[in-house]
Design an enzyme around this catalytic site. Structure first.
Site, PDB file in Angstrom:
ATOM      1  N   GLY A  45       0.817  -1.221   0.000  1.00  0.00           N
ATOM      2  CA  GLY A  45       0.000   0.000   0.000  1.00  0.00           C
ATOM      3  C   GLY A  45       0.846   1.264   0.000  1.00  0.00           C
ATOM      4  O   GLY A  45       0.540   2.237  -0.696  1.00  0.00           O
ATOM      5  N   CYS A  46       1.923   1.252   0.775  1.00  0.00           N
ATOM      6  CA  CYS A  46       2.787   2.433   0.866  1.00  0.00           C
ATOM      7  C   CYS A  46       3.512   2.668  -0.458  1.00  0.00           C
ATOM      8  O   CYS A  46       3.709   3.810  -0.874  1.00  0.00           O
ATOM      9  CB  CYS A  46       3.783   2.265   2.014  1.00  0.00           C
ATOM     10  SG  CYS A  46       2.939   2.114   3.610  1.00  0.00           S
ATOM     11  N   THR A  47       3.901   1.587  -1.115  1.00  0.00           N
ATOM     12  CA  THR A  47       4.572   1.701  -2.410  1.00  0.00           C
ATOM     13  C   THR A  47       3.619   2.279  -3.452  1.00  0.00           C
ATOM     14  O   THR A  47       3.988   3.200  -4.196  1.00  0.00           O
ATOM     15  CB  THR A  47       5.109   0.318  -2.859  1.00  0.00           C
ATOM     16  OG1 THR A  47       6.032  -0.149  -1.865  1.00  0.00           O
ATOM     17  CG2 THR A  47       5.803   0.401  -4.201  1.00  0.00           C
TER      18      THR A  47
END
Length: 150
Positions: A45-47
């Site tokens: 998700g952060c990527t």
């Protein structure tokens, strides 16, 4: 969790970026700043979120924004994350959670029925005078730049 809200003055903060440089809120005086908090570098998700901001970086700059990513990862993890995906903005390695606590994004979370403390994925739009202009607390990772620019 006492999160900064629209209209709040952001207290000055300092933290090291992925290169070991000290970055402070005062470095952005007179500029609009997007501070986005993400739970952990190099996770799916952060990527997706950070890559969406990278891919729309020009549009964000054209709208007058500088960007700053923040998580509690180490400088090395942040540097690897930034290098792998070629992010054009600094990533703060807020290991002692100074900036995270300043913005009030550390608190109880639930995942798969388990409760734990962690970083809430939130984004703060800060005006030229260091005042919170808008808080995005329901971040759409795949479409985050559009949320900022709306």
């Amino acid at each position: 969790m006492k999160t900064l809200k629209q209209g709040d003055a952001v207290p000055n903060f300092s933290a090291k970026d992925e290169q070991g440089n000290t970055i402070s809120l005062t470095d952005y005086k007179g500029k609009k700043l997007v501070v986005f908090f993400y739970p952990k570098a190099s996770t799916p998700g952060c990527t997706v979120e950070a890559c969406n901001l990278r891919d729309n970086y020009k549009a964000l700059q054209d709208a007058g924004y500088e960007l700053l990513g923040v998580s509690a990862d180490s400088e090395k993890k942040q540097a690897n994350f930034k290098d792998k995906y070629e992010f054009p903005f600094p990533l703060l390695a807020d290991e002692d959670k100074t900036v995270i606590e300043t913005f009030g994004v550390w608190g109880p979370k639930k995942f798969m029925g388990k409760e734990y403390d962690g970083i809430h994925r939130m984004t703060f739009l800060i005006d030229e005078n260091g005042i919170v202009d808008r808080v995005i607390d329901k971040v759409k990772t795949k479409d985050h730049a559009a949320q900022i620019l709306e």
